[in-house]
Design a protein around this motif. Structure first.
Motif, mmCIF file in Angstrom:
data_model
loop_
_atom_site.group_PDB
_atom_site.id
_atom_site.type_symbol
_atom_site.label_atom_id
_atom_site.label_comp_id
_atom_site.label_asym_id
_atom_site.label_seq_id
_atom_site.Cartn_x
_atom_site.Cartn_y
_atom_site.Cartn_z
ATOM 1 N N ALA A 274 5.642 184.037 69.754
ATOM 2 C CA ALA A 274 4.484 184.247 70.630
ATOM 3 C C ALA A 274 4.309 183.046 71.551
ATOM 4 C CB ALA A 274 3.218 184.436 69.798
ATOM 5 N N ILE B 176 -1.239 198.596 71.723
ATOM 6 C CA ILE B 176 -1.677 198.469 73.117
ATOM 7 C C ILE B 176 -2.722 199.522 73.442
ATOM 8 C CG2 ILE B 176 -0.940 198.621 75.520
ATOM 9 C CD1 ILE B 176 1.735 197.416 74.651
ATOM 10 N N ALA C 86 2.733 192.483 78.123
ATOM 11 C CA ALA C 86 3.746 193.199 77.344
ATOM 12 C C ALA C 86 4.635 194.027 78.262
ATOM 13 C CB ALA C 86 3.067 194.110 76.312
ATOM 14 N N ILE C 87 5.932 193.975 78.014
ATOM 15 C CA ILE C 87 6.854 194.737 78.843
ATOM 16 C C ILE C 87 6.614 196.231 78.715
ATOM 17 C CG2 ILE C 87 8.702 194.871 77.116
ATOM 18 C CD1 ILE C 87 10.666 194.408 79.524
ATOM 19 N N ASP C 88 6.098 196.666 77.553
ATOM 20 C CA ASP C 88 5.823 198.090 77.362
ATOM 21 C C ASP C 88 4.757 198.587 78.345
ATOM 22 O OD1 ASP C 88 7.650 198.141 75.338
ATOM 23 O OD2 ASP C 88 6.191 198.161 73.701
ATOM 24 N N PRO D 40 -2.664 192.299 76.267
ATOM 25 C CA PRO D 40 -1.513 191.383 76.233
ATOM 26 C C PRO D 40 -0.598 191.538 77.440
ATOM 27 C CG PRO D 40 -1.136 193.246 74.777
ATOM 28 C CD PRO D 40 -2.555 193.370 75.257
ATOM 29 N N TYR E 62 2.075 186.642 75.018
ATOM 30 C CA TYR E 62 3.334 187.367 75.129
ATOM 31 C C TYR E 62 4.130 187.150 73.843
ATOM 32 C CZ TYR E 62 8.114 188.472 76.547
ATOM 33 O OH TYR E 62 9.384 188.988 76.617
ATOM 34 N N VAL E 63 4.632 188.241 73.272
ATOM 35 C CA VAL E 63 5.478 188.164 72.081
ATOM 36 C C VAL E 63 6.882 188.591 72.474
ATOM 37 C CG1 VAL E 63 5.892 189.026 69.757
ATOM 38 C CG2 VAL E 63 3.544 188.628 70.535
ATOM 39 N N CYS E 64 7.844 187.713 72.292
ATOM 40 C CA CYS E 64 9.233 188.001 72.651
ATOM 41 C C CYS E 64 9.742 189.187 71.824
ATOM 42 C CB CYS E 64 10.111 186.782 72.401
ATOM 43 S SG CYS E 64 11.876 187.106 72.713
ATOM 44 N N PRO E 65 10.241 190.243 72.487
ATOM 45 C CA PRO E 65 10.712 191.408 71.734
ATOM 46 C C PRO E 65 11.991 191.141 70.944
ATOM 47 C CG PRO E 65 11.234 191.657 74.064
ATOM 48 C CD PRO E 65 10.377 190.428 73.945
ATOM 49 N N SER F 62 -5.937 198.459 72.114
ATOM 50 C CA SER F 62 -6.594 197.418 72.915
ATOM 51 C C SER F 62 -7.448 198.046 74.021
ATOM 52 C CB SER F 62 -5.551 196.487 73.543
ATOM 53 O OG SER F 62 -4.835 195.780 72.560
ATOM 54 N N ARG G 198 4.280 197.368 81.363
ATOM 55 C CA ARG G 198 4.925 197.432 82.676
ATOM 56 C C ARG G 198 5.812 198.656 82.806
ATOM 57 N NH1 ARG G 198 9.952 197.792 84.693
ATOM 58 N NH2 ARG G 198 10.735 196.161 83.310
#
Length: 258
Positions: free
Chosen positions: A195, A242, A222-224, A220, A187-190, A245, A226
């Protein structure tokens, strides 16, 4: 699937690719939807069966809520989505929000109806299985025998224990395990860009290596993913890291089943 010299003719009908996990909450349905879309973007003719009879989610993931399948001579006709994937789900056949309280034989019968729909000339039929190894999975194995299974797990030990059980189930049923996917990996904090690995890292890859199965890749946390999934916009249909991936996952899967 190409026919090799000296082989018997390949069986007619689509290649069945089961996507399974030993437990819920690992993102299997989201991965199934995006895998189907990624395969379609590579020129494959793809169908998707939402075999999670009690908890169907594919209509939301593929923006097909409210789209009712038609039938011809008691055979269902899959719904065409905006992403090049035709699909069927119990979520399209029951009232929104209604609980499906069926015993095993009824759920197995519903799965059979979805599987025996008029899928036309598709190449691949991705099957989003429910978690575990119960009646629906047994019906799938006994009646339809997938060409192979993809196992989805998060990196954490608890999920890997159940993923290993799912692998053992497919092994016992003589269904080839095509590979393992590590979902929610990193997870990478936006906001700050830092990370972290809330579910650990590398566990699914290490388990695949230990058991001798291909590792198909990481997706990953990732909020995107979701937000796009909740909005019915599968990330695999877009561009960027993404989408790449999921495209890489589709590439490695196709390499393994050709």
């Amino acid at each position: 699937m190409a026919e090799r010299s000296g082989d018997a003719p390949a069986p007619k009908g689509p290649r069945l690719i089961a996507v399974g996990s030993g437990k819920g909450g690992v993102g299997k349905s989201t991965l199934s939807a995006n895998l189907a879309v990624a395969l379609a973007r590579k020129g494959r003719r793809v169908g998707l069966v939402d075999a999670d009879i009690y908890g169907p989610s594919q209509p939301r993931l593929l923006a097909a809520e409210g789209m009712k399948p038609k039938a011809r001579e008691k055979q269902l006709i899959p719904v065409d989505t905006a992403f090049g994937v035709s699909m069927l789900s119990m979520g399209q056949l029951v009232e929104p929000g209604k609980a499906i309280a069926w015993r095993g034989p009824m759920a197995a019968g519903a799965l059979t109806q979805l599987m025996e729909a008029d899928w036309g000339d598709i190449d691949d039929l991705v099957i989003d299985l429910p978690p575990g190894t119960g009646d629906v999975q047994l019906t799938m194995i006994q009646k339809f025998k997938p060409a192979g299974a993809v196992i989805v797990s998060t990196p954490q030990d608890l999920a890997l224990i159940d993923a290993t059980r799912a692998i053992a189930f497919f092994e016992k049923a003589d269904v080839p395990v095509l590979g393992v996917v590590e979902n929610m990996a990193g997870y990478v904090c936006p906001h700050c860009g830092e990370a972290s690995d809330p579910f650990g890292t590398g566990g699914a890859e290490a388990e695949a290596k230990r058991l001798g199965y291909p590792f198909l890749g990481r997706i990953p946390l990732a909020i995107d993913i979701r937000t796009a999934s909740d909005a019915g916009r599968p990330p695999a249909a877009g561009e960027g890291a993404i989408a790449d991936s999921f495209a890489g996952l589709a590439d490695r899967l196709l390499e393994g089943v050709r």
